[in-house]
Design a protein around this motif. Structure first.
Motif, mmCIF file in Angstrom:
data_model
loop_
_atom_site.group_PDB
_atom_site.id
_atom_site.type_symbol
_atom_site.label_atom_id
_atom_site.label_comp_id
_atom_site.label_asym_id
_atom_site.label_seq_id
_atom_site.Cartn_x
_atom_site.Cartn_y
_atom_site.Cartn_z
ATOM 1 N N ARG A 182 13.895 1.569 4.412
ATOM 2 C CA ARG A 182 15.245 1.886 4.895
ATOM 3 C C ARG A 182 15.225 2.026 6.421
ATOM 4 O O ARG A 182 16.091 1.521 7.126
ATOM 5 N N ASN A 183 14.197 2.704 6.938
ATOM 6 C CA ASN A 183 14.052 2.868 8.389
ATOM 7 C C ASN A 183 13.823 1.533 9.099
ATOM 8 O O ASN A 183 14.458 1.236 10.113
ATOM 9 N N ARG A 198 11.768 5.063 1.815
ATOM 10 C CA ARG A 198 12.187 5.646 3.096
ATOM 11 C C ARG A 198 11.808 4.755 4.275
ATOM 12 O O ARG A 198 12.610 4.499 5.168
ATOM 13 N N MET A 199 10.572 4.260 4.280
ATOM 14 C CA MET A 199 10.131 3.451 5.422
ATOM 15 C C MET A 199 10.846 2.101 5.468
ATOM 16 O O MET A 199 11.154 1.606 6.558
ATOM 17 N N PRO A 257 8.653 7.135 -2.881
ATOM 18 C CA PRO A 257 9.621 7.692 -1.925
ATOM 19 C C PRO A 257 9.319 7.270 -0.480
ATOM 20 O O PRO A 257 10.239 7.048 0.310
ATOM 21 N N THR A 258 8.022 7.179 -0.148
ATOM 22 C CA THR A 258 7.670 6.745 1.206
ATOM 23 C C THR A 258 8.005 5.260 1.391
ATOM 24 O O THR A 258 8.531 4.853 2.439
ATOM 25 N N HIS A 287 3.271 5.473 -3.218
ATOM 26 C CA HIS A 287 4.164 6.643 -3.145
ATOM 27 C C HIS A 287 5.586 6.110 -2.936
ATOM 28 O O HIS A 287 6.065 5.977 -1.809
ATOM 29 N N VAL A 338 0.839 -1.195 0.000
ATOM 30 C CA VAL A 338 0.000 0.000 0.000
ATOM 31 C C VAL A 338 0.883 1.257 0.000
ATOM 32 O O VAL A 338 0.609 2.226 -0.705
ATOM 33 N N LEU A 339 1.975 1.206 0.771
ATOM 34 C CA LEU A 339 2.929 2.333 0.721
ATOM 35 C C LEU A 339 3.469 2.529 -0.695
ATOM 36 O O LEU A 339 3.887 3.640 -1.069
#
Lengths: 131, 131, 131, 131, 131, 131
Positions: free
Chosen positions: B52-53, B49-50, B45-46, B43, B39-40
């Protein structure tokens, strides 16, 4: 009257309150009782009940003592309870929490609070394999 | 348009999204990606990013992998995030969480949410020795 | 500029703000207005709107005045709002709350916050007879 | 494995679990146990501990039984716990909650959640007279 | 050891920490770093990760910079995070937030927290047209 | 009786309830009323009061209409209110929210919920310049 109640010190305490303080100190192998208990002592049934709960839930079991404290802190950080973060942080340090572990705990708590909101934002249902 | 977004499956995904899915599966040694990431993926980039986090925070470190999942669950239960409780509950089971450990986790999370409110009710300050 | 706004005292207040202060004091049969209203007074439409809401919701109705304050405190303790716990605690005392009732209120609020998380942890659905 | 646990029905229950179910039914003068307890029953020490807590905190005391349920609901609504809202709403109805009282409860809970955030937004300190 | 960590000032900071501070100041066109970053600096990987996140999420995009700050404040007020309300309030002021906009922000945040609980109290499902 | 109340449709509604529905439809330039209002209609004073509040707070002012909806959603996502996320998400779409703006909104809300907990974990005080 303020929300704040003066802590009831050992010297002023009734025998039933002292009995709880004694058991807290004996269980924790310390000569000191923190304010949470001294404030609950204004209502002895609550003091007795909560100590019985804490002793059972935080005592020896299937999860090791340090991990129990980390779980407790994760909740307390999520709820921004400064008294609880401080007292269980100290307990975690006593049980061996290192600086690196503390830093990772904070990072995980932050991340979970973030992803919990992503899940809410998208009304994520539970994945089929997890049902 | 609903809050719910259709998950983007691997077959439909762009190369940059597939790269994340591939890394998720390789890191987790599985052939499956859960809906949070799909679902992320609307988008990229999100998504990037998530992941990677999550990879950095939940990866190898000073806290063992099972304890990391227990901390994650403690937050998710406190926030009542059903998707998160289910997915991280499954991850915890995969990393060895027993029924007894799960029961104790739930008990600790409940107790901490209770005592956090006791501390608020009495506006408990931080004990001197914890400052 | 800080989040904190200086309270607007009666002497400095505009006629429309004084009218609200006057109604607060008349309704509560007191000669004093607490800071919540004096800070809202920086935006008179909000002051007027919130006082109208509070007067209607907390005024005479099907639930007695003391119980209304206990409900208000239950929410404020759950959200750890110290200003709200203090002001509504004082209001509850004025309406007759005893020490024993206060102790039971805190115990119930703690317990409910605990069992709410148990329900989340197990994704408890609603019992058939309650549907 | 899912977060959801099958409720343990009386027929399947161990003697120690049945003893709790029996006490719940006797205390509540009913022939029925709700799912919260049947799910806790997977871990008998938690079932026993939580029933002892609920019986003590929600039993006869300085606050009348209906008000206790209203306080419980105020917390459960604030935390959006649907199972808890339903079961304690039913309990409140049994103890006499009227439609008008329910409407006022919801209004107070909403208002308190609103003003709690106003207090946070302005970092309201506690009024001098409430200290 | 307290929850509070002394901020790490530029003069004491390691080169990797200074590099983040430098980028914060360059990005924000300021000669000053706030305590959030100076406390995260005790764990450089978290400092680096969070700054990368903040820079990406709060940087130029489809939502204008002031609105981004208002959204950030809405969350921080809901969670009663005083440090966050203060720092993002200052950022919003720098980006043009007026007193009237601040007052409306607080009013919306309060109202949404109120109606969110009404929705919980009635277990409101999602309206057909919004599915 | 369940927490769920059947929505009161226009055809069944009393004149005072219809007057609110009429004003909602006229204000929003639509021929449709969502369930939140139809459920509040069981208690007309609450329906009238909340519509008056919503009309004033969400109506024309110093913050533009789309930004008001984004702020509302930020709170609703933080509180995981699915009905509210859906209805205000639809309102935001109607007022021009793009997919990219929605993605950024979700990212900011997630990030703020994360950093709010970091601030709690370290008991961050407010920076001197923000006081």
């Amino acid at each position: 009257m303020s929300a704040r109640h003066a802590p009831i010190e050992y010297a002023q305490a009734s025998p039933e309150v002292r009995a709880v303080y004694d058991d807290i100190m004996a269980t924790r192998k310390t000569d000191w009782v923190n304010n949470y208990w001294k404030v609950l002592a204004h209502h002895p049934p609550t003091l007795q009940r909560m100590w019985r709960n804490a002793k059972e839930v935080m005592g020896p079991g299937a999860i090791d003592p340090l991990t129990k404290e980390l779980i407790y802190m994760a909740v307390s950080i999520t709820n921004a309870c400064q008294n609880c973060i401080a007292s269980h942080g100290a307990a975690a340090r006593n049980k061996g929490m290192t600086d690196a572990q503390h830093a990772e705990l904070v990072a995980i708590v932050g991340l979970a609070n973030e992803t919990n909101r992503h899940a809410a934002a998208f009304d994520l249902t539970i994945d089929e394999p997890f049902l």
